[in-house]
Design an enzyme around this catalytic site. Sequence first.
Site, PDB file in Angstrom:
ATOM      1  N   HIS A   8       0.837  -1.207   0.000  1.00 16.29           N
ATOM      2  CA  HIS A   8       0.000   0.000   0.000  1.00 16.29           C
ATOM      3  C   HIS A   8       0.872   1.258   0.000  1.00 16.29           C
ATOM      4  O   HIS A   8       0.447   2.309   0.482  1.00 16.29           O
ATOM      5  CB  HIS A   8      -0.939   0.036   1.216  1.00 16.29           C
ATOM      6  CG  HIS A   8      -1.851  -1.124   1.308  1.00 16.29           C
ATOM      7  ND1 HIS A   8      -3.133  -1.117   0.799  1.00 16.29           N
ATOM      8  CD2 HIS A   8      -1.670  -2.363   1.847  1.00 16.29           C
ATOM      9  CE1 HIS A   8      -3.710  -2.280   1.020  1.00 16.29           C
ATOM     10  NE2 HIS A   8      -2.832  -3.060   1.651  1.00 16.29           N
ATOM     11  N   SER A  29      16.581  17.272 -18.010  1.00 13.65           N
ATOM     12  CA  SER A  29      15.797  18.502 -17.959  1.00 13.65           C
ATOM     13  C   SER A  29      16.421  19.553 -18.849  1.00 13.65           C
ATOM     14  O   SER A  29      17.644  19.643 -18.976  1.00 13.65           O
ATOM     15  CB  SER A  29      15.721  19.026 -16.522  1.00 13.65           C
ATOM     16  OG  SER A  29      15.088  20.288 -16.475  1.00 13.65           O
ATOM     17  N   LYS A  43      20.112  16.995 -13.643  1.00 11.26           N
ATOM     18  CA  LYS A  43      18.970  16.117 -13.405  1.00 11.26           C
ATOM     19  C   LYS A  43      18.993  14.965 -14.402  1.00 11.26           C
ATOM     20  O   LYS A  43      19.171  15.170 -15.602  1.00 11.26           O
ATOM     21  CB  LYS A  43      17.668  16.903 -13.551  1.00 11.26           C
ATOM     22  CG  LYS A  43      16.434  16.182 -13.043  1.00 11.26           C
ATOM     23  CD  LYS A  43      15.236  17.140 -13.047  1.00 11.26           C
ATOM     24  CE  LYS A  43      14.031  16.551 -12.349  1.00 11.26           C
ATOM     25  NZ  LYS A  43      13.435  15.439 -13.079  1.00 11.26           N
ATOM     26  N   GLU A  79      10.322   4.937 -18.232  1.00 10.64           N
ATOM     27  CA  GLU A  79       9.189   5.740 -18.713  1.00 10.64           C
ATOM     28  C   GLU A  79       8.775   5.309 -20.118  1.00 10.64           C
ATOM     29  O   GLU A  79       7.581   5.158 -20.408  1.00 10.64           O
ATOM     30  CB  GLU A  79       9.583   7.221 -18.713  1.00 10.64           C
ATOM     31  CG  GLU A  79       9.790   7.797 -17.324  1.00 10.64           C
ATOM     32  CD  GLU A  79      10.489   9.145 -17.322  1.00 10.64           C
ATOM     33  OE1 GLU A  79      10.488   9.813 -16.277  1.00 10.64           O
ATOM     34  OE2 GLU A  79      11.055   9.544 -18.376  1.00 10.64           O
TER      35      GLU A  79
END
Length: 469
Positions: free
Chosen positions: A191, A321, A327, A334
């Site tokens: 959870h 980025s 970054k 993805e």
Amino acid sequence: MMSNIDFRIERDSMGDRQIPNNVYYGIQTQRALENFPISGIKPLASYVDACLYIKKATAIVNGELSCIHLDISKAIVQATDEILGGKLRDQFVVDVYQAGAGTSHHMNINEVLANRALEILGDEKGNYQRVSPNDHVNYGQSTNDVIPTAIRLGGLLALTQTLHPVLEKAIATLEAKAVEFQHIVKSGRTHLQDAVPVRLGENFRAWSHILSEHQNRIYTASGDLMVLGLGGSAAGTGMNTHPEYRKRVVEVLSQLLEIPLEPAPHLMAVMQSMGAFVNTSGAVRNLAQDMVKISHDLRLMDSGPKTGFKEIQLPPVQPGSSIMPGKYNPVMAEMTSMVCFQVMGYDQAIALAAQAGQLELNVMMPLIAYNLIHSIEILGNTIRALTDNCIQGIIANRERCLGYAEGSLALVTALNTHIGYLNAAAVAKESLETGKSLRQIVLERGLMTEEQLALVLDLEQMSTIVPLC
């Protein structure tokens, strides 16, 4: 502007057309180009290959059975071999969204082979009285039995050439990572909340087992693709075919592809039902669903670096980025999710197309052909990229993993059988409210001794999978 000498005149049942003399397709393909300027997506290479293997096998068998002249049979076979070897691949031009059942694509195949066979025989393109797309290349065949057979073979080619090999590598790579990370203890999570400790290696081993199980499901489902309706002709009755054709053509195809193919026991049934494609697509979609789960897990475990889990480091493969320096994003994971979503969408379209058949034919086969084969190929390419550019280079953050495991309130679960569920819940609540360790509170309450706690709260022991008796 081309002069008339740069064209040839071809005729079909609807009339005449000027066809550029430098192309190998003919009048029916030209009509399809005019009728279906829809997506610009051309037929997949493996689908074209499947059609070519069918045409090669049928030409061989029809030549041996004297249904067409042997010199024409040999010329068609030579033409198919040339194209399978890489020639004239730009001549298959019909949009994937086209005439129902795939007649336009089928005639594109027939015309290219007929015109190349004419050249091989020393004749001119377009002289279909010598070699006809319909009467010779397509002898004893129909779009209605060729296209479903091509979908079956195209799916099998995509599976054997693309998906299964990369699945094998992915399974082996995940197992290697499982061994590498086996002694790293981390906090489990259910959870998205703290749970009992687990081994990082077992996370990777679980994924390896998941992919292995999906591969077995796909193997089972794709067995349906090996049953061919070739020889059914227009409606499954075998009209205009030689009595020996059906059996012999499947035997030749089996030899060419080195796949144990077999004739369908009922040609009408296998031509009407798209169930084999729905079944295979469903197994591929099922794999895609778990690949989404794995890709999401990788992203969560790599989240951070300061404000997330950062239990592992995925290989940085590109700047993440356009505005934030330094970054790096989990781009391979993805991309995997996006491709898997597309595969799921293709599967839904296949299911809708499969139920849209009427009577002796399902005219939605072009959509099924593209979606099924493309799904297999893009999912295979995705798993390859994820394995090579991501999974192989994953590094574990041992200290972060151990810190989370030691700080998890879920460790109190191990105390259940020693101090009882309610006492354990009270200890967890006090720890959360006061910041005291579980160990300190248990000792303060006199619930267990130091020696007992050392045994019960052993992270190595707690995260070891109980063996199957």
